[in-house]
Design a protein around this motif. Structure first.
Motif, PDB file in Angstrom:
ATOM      1  N   ARG A   1      63.776   6.876  17.073  1.00  0.00           N
ATOM      2  CA  ARG A   1      64.161   7.587  15.833  1.00  0.00           C
ATOM      3  C   ARG A   1      63.112   8.627  15.447  1.00  0.00           C
ATOM      4  O   ARG A   1      63.449   9.704  14.960  1.00  0.00           O
ATOM      5  CB  ARG A   1      64.385   6.595  14.687  1.00  0.00           C
ATOM      6  CG  ARG A   1      65.765   5.971  14.698  1.00  0.00           C
ATOM      7  CD  ARG A   1      66.070   5.244  13.405  1.00  0.00           C
ATOM      8  NE  ARG A   1      67.433   4.738  13.413  1.00  0.00           N
ATOM      9  CZ  ARG A   1      68.491   5.427  12.988  1.00  0.00           C
ATOM     10  NH1 ARG A   1      68.326   6.653  12.532  1.00  0.00           N
ATOM     11  NH2 ARG A   1      69.696   4.891  13.003  1.00  0.00           N
TER      12      ARG A   1
ATOM     13  N   ALA B   1      71.374   7.921  21.174  1.00  0.00           N
ATOM     14  CA  ALA B   1      72.077   6.696  21.590  1.00  0.00           C
ATOM     15  C   ALA B   1      71.239   5.464  21.270  1.00  0.00           C
ATOM     16  O   ALA B   1      71.765   4.461  20.747  1.00  0.00           O
ATOM     17  CB  ALA B   1      72.390   6.757  23.082  1.00  0.00           C
ATOM     18  N   GLN B   2      69.945   5.518  21.559  1.00  0.00           N
ATOM     19  CA  GLN B   2      69.058   4.385  21.290  1.00  0.00           C
ATOM     20  C   GLN B   2      68.939   4.103  19.794  1.00  0.00           C
ATOM     21  O   GLN B   2      68.630   2.982  19.393  1.00  0.00           O
ATOM     22  CB  GLN B   2      67.676   4.647  21.895  1.00  0.00           C
ATOM     23  CG  GLN B   2      67.665   4.586  23.410  1.00  0.00           C
ATOM     24  CD  GLN B   2      66.436   5.245  24.018  1.00  0.00           C
ATOM     25  OE1 GLN B   2      65.560   5.756  23.311  1.00  0.00           O
ATOM     26  NE2 GLN B   2      66.363   5.251  25.333  1.00  0.00           N
ATOM     27  N   SER B   3      69.197   5.122  18.994  1.00  0.00           N
ATOM     28  CA  SER B   3      69.150   4.968  17.533  1.00  0.00           C
ATOM     29  C   SER B   3      70.517   4.574  16.960  1.00  0.00           C
ATOM     30  O   SER B   3      70.676   4.492  15.750  1.00  0.00           O
ATOM     31  CB  SER B   3      68.660   6.269  16.889  1.00  0.00           C
ATOM     32  OG  SER B   3      67.387   6.628  17.382  1.00  0.00           O
ATOM     33  N   GLY B   4      71.500   4.371  17.856  1.00  0.00           N
ATOM     34  CA  GLY B   4      72.836   3.952  17.421  1.00  0.00           C
ATOM     35  C   GLY B   4      73.718   5.078  16.931  1.00  0.00           C
ATOM     36  O   GLY B   4      74.789   4.832  16.376  1.00  0.00           O
ATOM     37  N   LEU B   5      73.305   6.335  17.167  1.00  0.00           N
ATOM     38  CA  LEU B   5      74.070   7.495  16.699  1.00  0.00           C
ATOM     39  C   LEU B   5      74.933   8.007  17.866  1.00  0.00           C
ATOM     40  O   LEU B   5      74.677   9.051  18.462  1.00  0.00           O
ATOM     41  CB  LEU B   5      73.126   8.588  16.189  1.00  0.00           C
ATOM     42  CG  LEU B   5      72.194   8.141  15.051  1.00  0.00           C
ATOM     43  CD1 LEU B   5      71.094   9.165  14.804  1.00  0.00           C
ATOM     44  CD2 LEU B   5      72.992   7.899  13.771  1.00  0.00           C
ATOM     45  N   MET B   6      75.961   7.225  18.189  1.00  0.00           N
ATOM     46  CA  MET B   6      76.717   7.441  19.422  1.00  0.00           C
ATOM     47  C   MET B   6      77.519   8.740  19.433  1.00  0.00           C
ATOM     48  O   MET B   6      77.615   9.404  20.467  1.00  0.00           O
ATOM     49  CB  MET B   6      77.646   6.253  19.687  1.00  0.00           C
ATOM     50  CG  MET B   6      76.911   5.014  20.108  1.00  0.00           C
ATOM     51  SD  MET B   6      75.978   5.303  21.641  1.00  0.00           S
ATOM     52  CE  MET B   6      75.093   3.765  21.775  1.00  0.00           C
TER      53      MET B   6
ATOM     54  N   ALA C   1      78.202   5.286  26.116  1.00  0.00           N
ATOM     55  CA  ALA C   1      78.593   5.586  24.727  1.00  0.00           C
ATOM     56  C   ALA C   1      80.060   5.243  24.492  1.00  0.00           C
ATOM     57  O   ALA C   1      80.409   4.648  23.463  1.00  0.00           O
ATOM     58  CB  ALA C   1      78.331   7.061  24.417  1.00  0.00           C
TER      59      ALA C   1
ATOM     60  N   TYR D   1      80.455   1.508  24.360  1.00  0.00           N
ATOM     61  CA  TYR D   1      79.978   1.021  23.065  1.00  0.00           C
ATOM     62  C   TYR D   1      81.089   1.135  22.018  1.00  0.00           C
ATOM     63  O   TYR D   1      81.209   0.291  21.128  1.00  0.00           O
ATOM     64  CB  TYR D   1      78.749   1.834  22.652  1.00  0.00           C
ATOM     65  CG  TYR D   1      78.149   1.460  21.321  1.00  0.00           C
ATOM     66  CD1 TYR D   1      77.261   0.398  21.217  1.00  0.00           C
ATOM     67  CD2 TYR D   1      78.448   2.196  20.169  1.00  0.00           C
ATOM     68  CE1 TYR D   1      76.698   0.056  19.988  1.00  0.00           C
ATOM     69  CE2 TYR D   1      77.895   1.869  18.942  1.00  0.00           C
ATOM     70  CZ  TYR D   1      77.007   0.795  18.867  1.00  0.00           C
ATOM     71  OH  TYR D   1      76.453   0.459  17.649  1.00  0.00           O
ATOM     72  N   GLU D   2      81.896   2.188  22.156  1.00  0.00           N
ATOM     73  CA  GLU D   2      83.017   2.401  21.215  1.00  0.00           C
ATOM     74  C   GLU D   2      84.285   1.670  21.675  1.00  0.00           C
ATOM     75  O   GLU D   2      85.350   1.851  21.086  1.00  0.00           O
ATOM     76  CB  GLU D   2      83.303   3.906  21.111  1.00  0.00           C
ATOM     77  CG  GLU D   2      82.157   4.690  20.496  1.00  0.00           C
ATOM     78  CD  GLU D   2      82.378   6.200  20.536  1.00  0.00           C
ATOM     79  OE1 GLU D   2      81.718   6.910  19.765  1.00  0.00           O
ATOM     80  OE2 GLU D   2      83.230   6.668  21.321  1.00  0.00           O
TER      81      GLU D   2
END
Length: 221
Positions: A119, A147-152, A179, A182-183
């Motif tokens: 982040r 991606a590692q911060s969850g902001l796909m 990604a 993940y979705e």
């Protein structure tokens, strides 16, 4: 052209002995000019003579502690030696003393990624991309940090931009697949993993991810 300029030109042409000669002459003529020591340090670093390079960068800082490019040079040497924390400290000093080019922001982002702080890396990668919109590696690393911060959603956009610039970037396809997975968009994820494998048949991560999706499909009623 000055001796310093001739040295830079020779270095760019891969004529390292000639470059060393010109930089030595430039330093002999003006031993109080820090830029000459930085350039000699850059030459030594390019030749993997890291300890000597460090001494030249330190001499530049001794002559003028605001020599931003000397801090950047030190950061690069320490990064290449896997001393990431020390590299980060020097890159931050380079920024503090006015260096603003894209490579600096990229390297700061890389340091923070290695220190498991994705982040914190985000704004640096973002700035690197803003300064050079064709920097594929900065774009890809920005996508990874997102991606590692969850902001796909934002990560997907970066991976798609990478693919637009380099349609053979197997890692971008693989991470785009991750990604989508993940979705829970498994069909799309499977397609991306296949594309990664078409480009790089020995891409182990893509191969494993594709296999997992196919096995999950078989178990569906």
């Amino acid at each position: 052209m000055t001796k310093n300029e001739l040295g830079i030109q020779a270095m760019q042409e891969g004529k390292f002995e000639e470059a060393a000669k010109y930089f030595t002459e430039a330093i002999d003529e003006n031993p109080r000019e820090p830029v000459f020591y930085v350039n000699f340090g850059n030459l030594l670093a390019a030749l993997n003579e890291n300890e000597r390079a460090i001494r030249f960068y330190e001499k530049a800082i001794e002559l003028n502690e605001t020599t931003a490019t000397a801090y950047y040079g030190l950061g690069t040497v320490y990064y290449n030696q896997n001393n990431v924390q020390k590299a980060k400290d020097y890159f931050e000093k380079a920024m503090k003393h006015g260096l603003k080019h894209g490579d600096l922001f990229f390297m700061l982002g890389m340091c923070l990624n290695h220190l498991d702080q994705p982040r914190l890396a985000l704004p640096y990668f973002q700035r690197a991309v803003e300064l050079n919109e064709d920097d594929i590696e900065a774009m890809f690393q920005y996508g990874l940090s997102l991606a590692q911060s969850g902001l796909m959603e934002e990560a997907k956009k970066q991976f798609q931009l990478v693919i637009q610039l380099d349609e053979n970037h197997s890692d971008a396809y693989y991470n785009l697949g991750v990604a989508y997975a993940y979705e829970e968009k498994t069909e799309k994820a499977h397609e991306m993993f296949e594309k990664a494998l078409n480009i790089q048949p020995d891409h182990l991560l893509a191969g494993h991810a594709k296999k997992l999706i196919e096995e999950a499909k078989k178990q569906q009623p």
